[in-house]
Design a protein around this motif. Structure first.
Motif, mmCIF file in Angstrom:
data_model
loop_
_atom_site.group_PDB
_atom_site.id
_atom_site.type_symbol
_atom_site.label_atom_id
_atom_site.label_comp_id
_atom_site.label_asym_id
_atom_site.label_seq_id
_atom_site.Cartn_x
_atom_site.Cartn_y
_atom_site.Cartn_z
ATOM 1 N N VAL A 1 -5.300 4.060 1.413
ATOM 2 C CA VAL A 1 -4.556 5.061 1.556
ATOM 3 C C VAL A 1 -5.106 6.223 1.370
ATOM 4 O O VAL A 1 -5.303 6.566 -0.187
ATOM 5 C CB VAL A 1 -2.975 4.881 0.957
ATOM 6 N N LEU A 2 -5.467 7.286 1.920
ATOM 7 C CA LEU A 2 -5.996 8.380 1.636
ATOM 8 C C LEU A 2 -4.696 9.484 1.455
ATOM 9 O O LEU A 2 -3.966 9.456 2.449
ATOM 10 C CB LEU A 2 -6.920 8.906 2.968
ATOM 11 N N MET A 3 -4.922 10.165 0.311
ATOM 12 C CA MET A 3 -3.751 10.981 -0.005
ATOM 13 C C MET A 3 -4.166 12.405 0.042
ATOM 14 O O MET A 3 -4.745 12.983 -0.664
ATOM 15 C CB MET A 3 -3.199 10.582 -1.311
ATOM 16 N N ILE A 4 -3.665 13.246 1.225
ATOM 17 C CA ILE A 4 -4.063 14.357 1.433
ATOM 18 C C ILE A 4 -3.047 15.542 1.153
ATOM 19 O O ILE A 4 -2.166 15.584 1.836
ATOM 20 C CB ILE A 4 -4.731 14.877 2.901
ATOM 21 N N PRO A 5 -3.188 16.349 0.196
ATOM 22 C CA PRO A 5 -2.069 17.387 -0.152
ATOM 23 C C PRO A 5 -1.688 18.360 0.847
ATOM 24 O O PRO A 5 -0.544 18.784 1.098
ATOM 25 C CB PRO A 5 -2.633 18.124 -1.482
ATOM 26 N N ASP A 6 -3.038 18.876 1.697
ATOM 27 C CA ASP A 6 -2.671 19.620 2.753
ATOM 28 C C ASP A 6 -3.676 19.608 3.622
ATOM 29 O O ASP A 6 -4.632 19.693 3.640
ATOM 30 C CB ASP A 6 -2.960 21.135 1.936
ATOM 31 N N ALA B 1 0.838 -1.057 0.110
ATOM 32 C CA ALA B 1 -0.161 -0.057 0.060
ATOM 33 C C ALA B 1 0.829 1.078 -0.012
ATOM 34 O O ALA B 1 0.521 2.328 -0.625
ATOM 35 C CB ALA B 1 -0.806 -0.082 1.287
ATOM 36 N N LEU B 2 2.052 1.261 0.727
ATOM 37 C CA LEU B 2 2.627 2.254 0.818
ATOM 38 C C LEU B 2 3.375 2.630 -0.476
ATOM 39 O O LEU B 2 3.468 3.937 -0.922
ATOM 40 C CB LEU B 2 3.957 2.241 1.634
ATOM 41 N N ALA B 3 3.870 1.547 -0.948
ATOM 42 C CA ALA B 3 4.422 1.658 -2.539
ATOM 43 C C ALA B 3 3.439 2.141 -3.483
ATOM 44 O O ALA B 3 3.887 2.900 -4.399
ATOM 45 C CB ALA B 3 5.073 0.291 -2.819
ATOM 46 N N ALA B 4 2.155 1.717 -3.432
ATOM 47 C CA ALA B 4 1.243 2.004 -4.313
ATOM 48 C C ALA B 4 1.048 3.519 -4.095
ATOM 49 O O ALA B 4 0.622 4.034 -5.385
ATOM 50 C CB ALA B 4 -0.114 1.290 -4.256
ATOM 51 N N ALA B 5 1.258 3.955 -3.158
ATOM 52 C CA ALA B 5 0.751 5.753 -2.810
ATOM 53 C C ALA B 5 2.145 6.500 -2.900
ATOM 54 O O ALA B 5 2.034 7.671 -2.923
ATOM 55 C CB ALA B 5 0.397 5.868 -1.216
ATOM 56 N N GLY B 6 3.317 5.826 -3.270
ATOM 57 C CA GLY B 6 4.323 6.558 -3.594
ATOM 58 C C GLY B 6 5.111 7.143 -2.430
ATOM 59 O O GLY B 6 5.538 8.197 -2.476
ATOM 60 N N LEU B 7 5.001 6.592 -1.557
ATOM 61 C CA LEU B 7 5.537 7.089 0.043
ATOM 62 C C LEU B 7 7.146 7.395 -0.338
ATOM 63 O O LEU B 7 8.063 6.730 -0.726
ATOM 64 C CB LEU B 7 5.616 6.053 0.966
ATOM 65 N N THR B 8 7.411 8.827 0.370
ATOM 66 C CA THR B 8 8.754 9.273 0.290
ATOM 67 C C THR B 8 8.868 9.731 1.719
ATOM 68 O O THR B 8 7.803 10.063 2.571
ATOM 69 C CB THR B 8 8.979 10.370 -0.605
#
Length: 376
Positions: free
Chosen positions: A249-254, A38-45
């Motif tokens: 994985v919820l991805m929140i820009p701000d 899941a972290l890889a799918a979200a492109g975690l850095t």
């Protein structure tokens, strides 16, 4: 014996740090492989912020590995792990007084209560040490060897508050933020179907605990449930608990602004559809929370059933009967036919074709596909 005082919630505020992306997920349940995917799918850095809304551990095959993975990330980047009800139960079993026979017995009872699942954190710790729960020094040895892991669990807050978001495991007891500290911690960790509570919030409430798929009665979808009017996002994808489970994985820009999207990951084999199929005009899902049925007739491995609460009738496989003793219960089932076009990707929940076709997911939605498939 005196009653112990009710545990109070631990509320923590975080600096939103404009420009830092936030990844939020929940209910990993000790599935380190799914977490990594899941972290890889979200492109975690390492520049991201990671928030886990509870139930890091328990029921899955690798609670200790999951915990250590998150601990390792927390030393390299901003990570916030919240306490879930399953984490709390494991922590209680691990933190009793080793000199107290009742605490040692409680550890044994807890591990025994998880025997029908893939595993649990205390049992994994004991296996690492080559000890049995019944060993007299088991609890003391675990506390001595896994000091940092237990400390990490103890330090997890109940609620994480940001300018436009609140993160919690299961629920918020009310909309008034000033009242939260007056409520017992249990109200934040255990509430089924929180999104159906009718409560409305000023901030987006991101929570887990109740798999999103359980909210559907006509169709079952593992993707995050977004209730715009209430400002609730339920992100539990049913990892470990359901064969169809995934981590969302919820991805929140701000964290100070509205706006988010999601990605998801599961460990299911992926295939490509070869034939078109129209969606069912009508369908129904039977979930584990309401699975009492009546068997009307049975023929050659196909059973025609009636759902007791609603009266809905459908055909299921005989292998999907969970219990034939009264009350008769079935596994989670649906008669929904997925809308499919040639070239669509499907995740096979069951790789074996049956009389209804393939039981699978398309874009997080669970159903049947009767056409041909090829491996991706």
């Amino acid at each position: 014996t005196k009653n112990k005082p009710m545990a109070k919630p631990i509320l923590r505020r975080i600096d939103p740090r404009p420009g830092r992306r936030t990844l939020a997920l929940s209910d990993i349940h000790g599935h380190s492989e799914m977490l990594t995917g899941a972290l890889a799918a979200a492109g975690l850095t390492l520049a991201d912020r990671l928030i886990v809304c509870g139930d890091l551990t328990e029921k899955g095959p690798d609670s200790l590995g999951t915990l250590r993975l998150l601990m390792g990330l927390s030393r390299r980047m901003e990570v916030h792990c919240l306490l879930g009800n399953c984490d709390q139960r494991a922590l209680r079993a691990l933190t009793g007084n080793p000199a107290d026979p009742q605490a040692r017995e409680a550890l044994c009872r807890y591990i025994d209560s998880r025997k029908d699942w893939y595993g649990c954190l205390p049992a994994e710790m004991l296996r690492t040490l080559g000890l049995s729960p019944e060993d007299h020094d088991a609890l003391a040895a675990v506390q001595q060897r896994f000091t940092s892991e237990i400390a990490f669990l103890k330090e997890m807050p109940t609620v994480l508050i940001a300018p436009n978001y609140v993160f919690v495991h299961a629920a918020l007891p009310c909309a008034d933020e000033s009242e939260w500290e007056r409520h017992p911690q249990a109200e934040f960790l255990r509430m089924d179907a929180f999104a159906d509570s009718g409560e409305k919030f000023d901030k987006w409430v991101v929570c887990g605990h109740w798999p999103a798929a359980l909210y559907g009665s006509e169709r079952s979808c593992c993707n995050p449930l977004v209730r715009e009017e209430q400002r609730i996002v339920s992100i539990d994808g049913g990892c470990v608990l359901k064969a169809s489970g995934q981590i969302n994985v919820l991805m929140i820009p701000d964290l100070a602004q509205d706006g988010f999207r999601f990605t998801s990951f599961d460990c299911l084999p992926t295939v490509v559809a070869q034939d078109a199929q129209e969606a069912s005009p009508h369908s129904f899902c039977i979930h584990w929370i309401d699975n009492e049925i009546e068997i009307l007739r049975e023929n050659d491995g196909i059973i025609h059933i009636r759902h007791l609460r609603t009266g809905y009738e459908m055909d299921i496989l005989s292998s999907q009967i969970y219990s034939r003793t009264s009350p008769v219960r079935c596994a989670e089932v649906t008669d929904y036919r997925l809308p499919v076009q040639p070239g669509d990707k499907l995740s096979l929940i069951d790789p074996q074709r049956c009389a209804f076709g393939y039981f699978c997911k398309k874009d997080g939605v669970i159903g049947w596909y009767a056409g041909r498939i090829v491996e991706e």
